[in-house]
Design a protein around this motif. Structure first.
Motif: not given
Length: 178
Positions: A28-46
């Motif tokens: 679960e911790s790794h899944a949340l970290q992966d979700l965070g990794a997706e978030l850091v790839r987004l631009n400011a508008d997204q």
């Protein structure tokens, strides 16, 4: 009686549930970290479209600012830690919508594609757009329609065709944002 029969030992020790196993918590911790990794790839508008607490948004922006890989790795772990204290479902749903994978988003895209095709076949569809979305830039749509038809006849790349979809999507988003 057999001293080791299953009926003889204390049921309390087997019925006690200590929560998820260490392995499950780690997954679960790794899944949340992966979700965070997706978030850091987004631009400011997204990122602005994703519902999240301010401290998480600040941590994501910090990660995007960092240059060194080790700092990025540690920050990503911190983002995962912050995410353990919130409900990740709304964030995941918003990400899915951004990526166009939610059923509602797929249906919306198909509806807009059908509208674009109808518009190319019949200019009268502009009146439907005007009725359902007052304030829509009908002149721009009319010009794009004309250009898309010319592109199609000349066998050119479908630039105006794609622009029609973008305009229709923007009109639809503005109408649903009220």
């Amino acid at each position: 009686m057999n001293p080791h029969s299953p009926d003889d030992h204390d049921d309390e020790e087997f019925d006690a549930y200590d929560g998820p196993s260490k392995s499950q918590r780690k997954r679960e911790s790794h899944a949340l970290q992966d979700l965070g990794a997706e978030l850091v790839r987004l631009n400011a508008d997204q990122l602005a479209r994703i519902p999240m607490p301010d401290d998480l948004l600040d941590a994501i922006r910090d990660h995007q600012r960092f240059r060194k890989n080790e700092a990025k790795r540690r920050q990503l772990q911190y983002i995962g830690k912050l995410m353990r204290s919130i409900d990740p479902e709304p964030i995941q749903a918003a990400l899915d919508a951004l990526k166009g994978v939610s059923a509602e988003e797929v249906a919306r895209q198909h509806r807009l594609e059908r509208l674009r095709e109808r518009l190319l076949e019949d200019e009268g569809v502009l009146f439907e757009v005007a009725e359902s979305h007052p304030g829509a830039d009908l002149q721009r749509l009319r010009v794009l329609r004309r250009n898309a038809l010319k592109e199609r006849e000349a066998g050119k790349p479908p630039r105006a065709y794609r622009d029609i979809f973008r305009v229709l999507r923007d009109i639809d988003e503005a109408g649903s944002g009220d």
